[in-house]
Write a protein that holds these residues in place. Structure first.
Motif, PDB file in Angstrom:
ATOM      1  N   VAL A 192       0.842  -1.204   0.000  1.00 59.88           N
ATOM      2  CA  VAL A 192       0.000   0.000   0.000  1.00 59.88           C
ATOM      3  C   VAL A 192       0.872   1.247   0.000  1.00 59.88           C
ATOM      4  O   VAL A 192       0.644   2.196  -0.768  1.00 59.88           O
TER       5      VAL A 192
ATOM      6  N   ALA B 224       1.177   4.306  -2.775  1.00 64.97           N
ATOM      7  CA  ALA B 224       0.808   5.676  -2.396  1.00 64.97           C
ATOM      8  C   ALA B 224       1.937   6.666  -2.585  1.00 64.97           C
ATOM      9  O   ALA B 224       1.698   7.846  -2.864  1.00 64.97           O
TER      10      ALA B 224
ATOM     11  N   VAL C 201      -4.432   1.573  -5.579  1.00 67.65           N
ATOM     12  CA  VAL C 201      -4.170   2.581  -4.547  1.00 67.65           C
ATOM     13  C   VAL C 201      -3.814   3.905  -5.216  1.00 67.65           C
ATOM     14  O   VAL C 201      -3.049   3.931  -6.182  1.00 67.65           O
TER      15      VAL C 201
ATOM     16  N   GLU D 159      -3.498   9.124   5.135  1.00 67.22           N
ATOM     17  CA  GLU D 159      -4.478   9.287   4.066  1.00 67.22           C
ATOM     18  C   GLU D 159      -5.006   7.946   3.551  1.00 67.22           C
ATOM     19  O   GLU D 159      -6.109   7.876   3.006  1.00 67.22           O
ATOM     20  N   VAL D 160      -4.214   6.886   3.687  1.00 69.32           N
ATOM     21  CA  VAL D 160      -4.645   5.567   3.189  1.00 69.32           C
ATOM     22  C   VAL D 160      -4.828   4.591   4.342  1.00 69.32           C
ATOM     23  O   VAL D 160      -4.753   3.370   4.160  1.00 69.32           O
TER      24      VAL D 160
ATOM     25  N   LEU E 217      -6.812   1.424   4.127  1.00 72.93           N
ATOM     26  CA  LEU E 217      -6.287   0.352   3.284  1.00 72.93           C
ATOM     27  C   LEU E 217      -5.211  -0.473   3.995  1.00 72.93           C
ATOM     28  O   LEU E 217      -4.791  -1.516   3.487  1.00 72.93           O
TER      29      LEU E 217
ATOM     30  N   ARG F 101      -6.309  12.498   0.025  1.00 74.10           N
ATOM     31  CA  ARG F 101      -6.959  11.362  -0.644  1.00 74.10           C
ATOM     32  C   ARG F 101      -8.015  11.839  -1.635  1.00 74.10           C
ATOM     33  O   ARG F 101      -8.235  11.203  -2.674  1.00 74.10           O
TER      34      ARG F 101
END
Length: 571
Positions: free
Chosen positions: A260, A264, A298, A327-328, A331, A362
């Protein structure tokens, strides 16, 4: 803390213990062997690895932290791999560096290790070694260099070398001006300041949980790197008592989070082959399908060269990796731990984006779905990679006739031939550059474009290769094709004029030749003649035992962890 591993060397009053202690009594405290944890500092500093040359200073801060926590620091120089210096390619030596480091960690009386790396292959090699020996371990990344400028414009280390050199070939920049930029390209100590492999692997190591959270990406000249190194030295002692080992940190959940993070940050394709190799040392079931499933959708949030505009010291001032991970966060796998013993996701609420141009929120990503995509098809049955964020949008789906090169030497000899039958729609195919064929899987997949097309304004073409490309490079490049040509892959059967079709959305790379026709073909004689056939030494061992890119290009006999036990005494 329990019995220390090092007590197998130093404990007791027999002759062996006497020898081990006596030979190490060279200015150390009197109680050095009386229950003090022995902490190795595996240091890849070398004058011939310029990106790591400052790690000797970093090691001093680690030493201070180890001493403060009651341990005995022991600097252990290990094999160093300078990306810009080593021939034929640093990747040839990654597995050797990992194997040598593993053996030195296992063979010596140490209880934990701090891993100091920076240049592209050093952090992967150190992590592979640590995973294999499974002693408590923690990484201190050396950090990126500060940004240099030329004629008032920031320079991205690596990326702008490729860009400026192409401008010279296109006739839009003089060779004299190109050479003048050389003195401005490397402004300070540290590794490349783009989102190349060195920066990527430092950040990915933190996402894996093997770096103190918030430390990766700290610029090499920043005094906060030394503070973090000091804190890491203290942590290396703590790890021993806690029994926190790579096998407890590097879980399938950790690799999930690393993938991830890789997507990103818009990280290097090289990280995939390194993650697969590290997982292989642990017995973690990680595949290319996991890379695509977890990371390909992603969003890319970091606007850095080569996919964006900014550089690594911008990322640091904008909030760093922790701000990206926030921000992720949805995930990420919340069960993954770090070397601190706490989850990677803990404390992310405190991270902030200080410059939304550098780290996009995001809601406004740089690329909505820009992670590394895994392609399959009759040209890459074992898989191939492409980095959509670095590709040209008009080439994400493309059909064109192949222009085939049987080796990198063949490519250099013909690419600028004015009579070469090539257009902007052609697909450049380069083979013989995989782990076995070169050997070492060189960074040649981002082939320079034909000079006559550059003069026409062409700046990107579809390129297909069984080698790698620099993480600082860009373009519509399909790489890591597996199996490679030298291992019997279909790439060996492609002929100039065959139509190659690329469809990144559909995850396909194919040559439009009937299966029965491909089955009748023999590998090109010129390609076979160019495959590596080393007679001795490491290269012979490598070619005989290296695996393919889709499983990490490690050596077959190095898969799995061997642990830290030493079966025989030395005296």
């Amino acid at each position: 803390m329990g019995e220390l591993r090092s007590s197998q060397w130093y404990g007791g009053g027999d002759r062996n213990a006497y020898i081990h202690r006596a030979w190490m009594r060279r200015g150390v405290p009197d109680d050095a062997f009386d229950g003090r944890p022995q902490v190795a500092i595996a240091n890849t500093a070398s004058d011939l690895t310029p990106c790591n040359s400052h790690l000797t200073e970093v090691a001093r801060s680690v030493r201070d932290g180890v001493f403060e926590a009651g341990g005995l620091p022991l600097e252990l120089p290990v094999v160093s791999l300078g990306e810009t210096q080593l021939r034929p390619t640093a990747m040839l030596w990654r597995n050797m560096a990992a194997m040598a480091t593993e053996e030195m960690l296992r063979a010596n009386p140490i209880d934990s290790v701090v891993l100091l790396g920076g240049c592209d292959k050093t952090i992967p090699a150190l992590l592979m070694a640590a995973a294999s020996v499974d002693l408590p371990a923690v990484v201190v990344p050396g950090g990126p260099m500060l940004t240099g400028t030329f004629r008032g414009v920031p320079l991205g280390c690596g990326t702008d070398v490729w860009r400026l050199s192409e401008e010279v070939r296109a006739g839009t920049l003089s060779r004299e001006e190109f050479v003048r930029s050389e003195s401005a390209m490397i402004r300070s100590r540290g590794h490349c300041n783009t989102m190349g492999t060195a920066s990527t692997m430092a950040l990915v190591a933190e996402a894996l949980g093997m770096v103190v959270p918030g430390l990766a990406g700290t610029p090499a000249p920043d005094s906060r790197l030394l503070t973090g190194a000091h804190d890491t030295g203290r942590l290396a002692v703590e790890l021993i008592g806690a029994g926190r080992r790579p096998s407890t940190v590097l879980t399938k959940a950790s690799f999930h989070n690393a993938i991830v993070a890789l997507a990103a940050i818009g990280g290097s394709t090289n990280a995939v082959v390194h993650l697969l190799a590290i997982a292989g040392r642990l017995g973690v079931d990680l595949t290319l399908d996991d890379v695509d499933r977890i990371g390909s959708r992603v969003p890319v949030l970091v606007d850095l060269l080569p996919a964006g505009r900014f550089l690594m010291d911008d990322l640091h001032r904008a909030g760093g990796l922790r701000a990206v991970l926030r921000e992720v966060r949805d995930l990420l796998d919340p069960t993954a731990l770090t070397v601190t013993g706490k989850p990677l996701v803990e404390g992310l609420d405190d991270a902030e984006i200080w410059d939304p141009e550098v780290i996009r929120p995001r809601s406004a990503p740089l690329v909505a779905e820009g992670g590394i995509a895994v392609l399959r098809g009759n040209l890459a049955p074992g898989g191939a990679l492409v980095k959509p964020a670095a590709a040209s949008p008009h080439l994400l789906r493309h059909r064109g006739p192949a222009v085939v090169f049987d080796s990198i030497e063949d490519f250099h000899a013909r690419i600028d031939d004015p009579d070469l039958d090539v257009t902007a729609d052609s697909v450049l195919v380069l083979r013989g550059c995989g782990p076995r064929g070169y050997p070492g899987m060189p960074e040649v997949s981002n082939m320079p474009l034909p000079k006559k097309l550059l003069a026409q304004g062409v700046r990107d073409m579809v390129r297909v290769c069984d080698g790698r490309m620099s993480g600082t490079a860009y373009g519509t490049v399909v790489l890591h094709v597996a199996p490679e040509a030298a291992a019997g892959g279909p790439l060996a059967l492609v002929r100039t004029g065959d139509v190659v079709s690329l469809d990144i959305e559909a995850r396909r790379i194919d040559v439009e030749v009937p299966d029965d026709e491909l089955a009748r073909r023999e590998p090109a004689a010129a390609a076979v003649a160019a495959y590596a056939r080393p007679a001795r030494g490491w290269q012979r061992l490598y070619v005989d035992h290296v695996l393919q890119a889709d499983t990490g290009a490690d050596l077959d006999f190095l898969l799995g962890s061997s642990g830290s036990d030493v079966s025989r005494e030395s005296h």
